[in-house]
Design an enzyme around this catalytic site. Structure first.
Site, PDB file in Angstrom:
ATOM      1  N   SER A  31      -9.691   1.601   2.965  1.00  0.00           N
ATOM      2  CA  SER A  31      -8.586   2.345   1.719  1.00  0.00           C
ATOM      3  C   SER A  31      -7.766   1.529   1.288  1.00  0.00           C
ATOM      4  CB  SER A  31      -8.098   3.534   2.933  1.00  0.00           C
ATOM      5  OG  SER A  31      -7.160   2.342   3.600  1.00  0.00           O
ATOM      6  N   LYS A  45       1.095  -1.431  -0.170  1.00  0.00           N
ATOM      7  CA  LYS A  45      -0.016   0.258  -0.267  1.00  0.00           C
ATOM      8  C   LYS A  45       1.021   1.450  -0.230  1.00  0.00           C
ATOM      9  CE  LYS A  45      -3.794   1.838   3.065  1.00  0.00           C
ATOM     10  NZ  LYS A  45      -4.235   1.559   3.588  1.00  0.00           N
ATOM     11  N   SER A  56      -9.934  -1.172   6.938  1.00  0.00           N
ATOM     12  CA  SER A  56      -9.598  -0.639   5.221  1.00  0.00           C
ATOM     13  C   SER A  56      -8.136  -1.991   5.325  1.00  0.00           C
ATOM     14  CB  SER A  56      -8.201   0.667   6.425  1.00  0.00           C
ATOM     15  OG  SER A  56      -9.334   1.124   5.965  1.00  0.00           O
TER      16      SER A  56
END
Length: 435
Positions: free
Chosen positions: A163, A89, A187
């Site tokens: 996310s 990420k 997330s």
């Protein structure tokens, strides 16, 4: 609850023509029957063709893969993730690459790897690149202003969740078998559920977050996306998560009461969850209803205050919700924040008492199926069932109950520090549900 051909069981894909999981790949690379360089090239090509999933690839990846093949050819010992392509990420630093957090202007160019990335490399994983995310990790749509939309590979025209959207999508699309995300309020688990992969949130503070951009430090956790639980276990150990892994043969399952009183749930999610519980009960697993606070008071105040302290005045986000959070967090007086921390800590202590009666808590990962791209869901709705484990700092895992567009996911939660026990329970229960 029999798996469909080509879907996953607890040990990975069920179909002999399906992609192997990371454990199998690393074994083949160590044995010299798979080439790390070839695996890397395949992942890099797929990553560069996957609009909206990867934001950048690591130019050092190919050389790292070649070095692994060279060491394998000379009989040198290799790490537990030997040659495994891994995505990270964009909130984690990769040396020489920009960390953008989904902003139009990068926060910085990293001089060194984040602690998590360094540990992955030390285990001989090959870091392919950085995946997409919601701005600052605040939302859960998986979409970012000014960036190509991140797709949901398993349910076209729906949101992947966020996310950690790109990391979930990268595993779901088969670009990589493993990916790293960050989970502050769901997330990792929500996108894992909507993209039909395994998503593990580790216990709070079990992994050092040096070199990872914070959102709410008192809740931020590292997460893993994979196609098998054994891959999650290996990755957790690589990241330094240790602890007792004893687990009883038939874990006692606690189910929070009054789930529907917290808000609407898609009837298909409710039906799948009830079917899973019935199947486990028929196999002899004790299932009891428990009193469990799913929405601990003070969580929202903690998120807004800590996000504002970290970022207000330093960045210029495009998301209106972020701007509102910064405003509220900046104006929040320290006493209010302290009271919120105390309230959550008190609720967590009270909630932990449930583990004298049960071994693991089960509930749907999210009450919603992946929404259409044109109809994004509110964060509070999508994360309704994931926020408690984050607020309490407990480990949690999301397991797909199928791979169809209308299949949902099961979330299992254990108490703080029992990450390995949680994975043992997850293996046992997932095997029961998929056999």
């Amino acid at each position: 609850m029999t798996p469909q051909k080509g879907t996953m069981t607890r040990d990975g894909p069920t179909d002999e023509h399906s992609r192997p999981d990371a454990t199998a790949i690393a074994h083949a690379v160590r044995a010299g029957t798979r080439s790390a360089e070839q695996l890397c090239r395949q992942s890099l090509t797929a990553a560069q063709e996957a609009d909206g999933v990867f934001w950048t690839v690591d130019p050092a990846a190919l050389q790292a893969a070649r070095d692994i093949d060279r060491r394998a050819a000379h009989g040198h010992p290799l790490g537990p993730l030997a040659g495994v392509p891994i995505a990270v990420k964009d909130s984690f630093d990769i040396a020489g690459l920009d960390t953008t957090l989904g902003l139009r202007t990068p926060v910085h160019r990293a001089e060194k790897d984040a602690e998590v990335v360094a540990r992955l490399r030390a285990a001989d994983a090959v870091v392919i690149g950085k995946t997409s995310m919601d701005q600052l990790g605040w939302s859960m749509t998986g979409q970012t202003p000014g960036r190509p939309p991140c797709p949901n590979p398993t349910a076209p025209n729906t949101l992947p969740g966020g996310s950690s959207a790109g990391s979930a999508a990268a595993v779901a699309a088969g670009i990589v078998p493993l990916a790293i995300g960050g989970d502050t309020a769901g997330s990792v688990r929500v996108p894992a559920a909507w993209c039909h992969v395994v998503g593990l949130k580790l216990s709070h503070a079990s992994v050092r977050l040096d070199g990872c951009a914070p959102l709410a430090p008192s809740m931020d956790c590292v997460g893993v996306f994979a196609t098998s639980i054994r891959d999650c276990r290996t990755t957790a150990e690589v990241l330094g998560v240790t602890g007792p892994d004893r687990a009883v043969a038939l874990p006692r399952i606690g189910v929070p009461s009054r789930l529907l009183q917290h808000g609407p749930m898609d009837p298909r999610v409710a039906a799948a969850f009830e079917a899973a519980l019935k199947h486990l009960a028929d196999l002899g697993h004790p299932i009891v209803e428990i009193d469990f606070e799913l929405r601990p008071r003070g969580t929202g105040r903690i998120l807004t205050r800590e996000a504002a302290v970290q970022w207000a005045g330093r960045i210029a986000p495009d998301e209106p919700d972020l701007l509102t959070a910064f405003d509220l967090g900046t104006r929040m007086d320290p006493a209010t924040y302290a009271q919120a921390r105390q309230a959550v800590a008190h609720t967590a202590h009270r909630a932990a008492a449930v583990f004298t009666h049960v071994d693991v808590i089960a509930l749907p990962t999210t009450p919603l199926l992946p929404p259409a791209v044109s109809e994004p869901a509110a964060v509070l709705d999508a994360s309704r069932f994931t926020r408690a484990a984050s607020a309490y700092g407990w480990p949690a895992i999301s397991l797909p109950l199928g791979t169809g567009p209308h299949d949902c996911a099961l979330q299992l939660i254990a108490r703080q520090g029992k990450d390995h026990q949680l994975m043992n329970y997850a293996e046992h229960l997932w095997e029961a549900l998929t056999c």
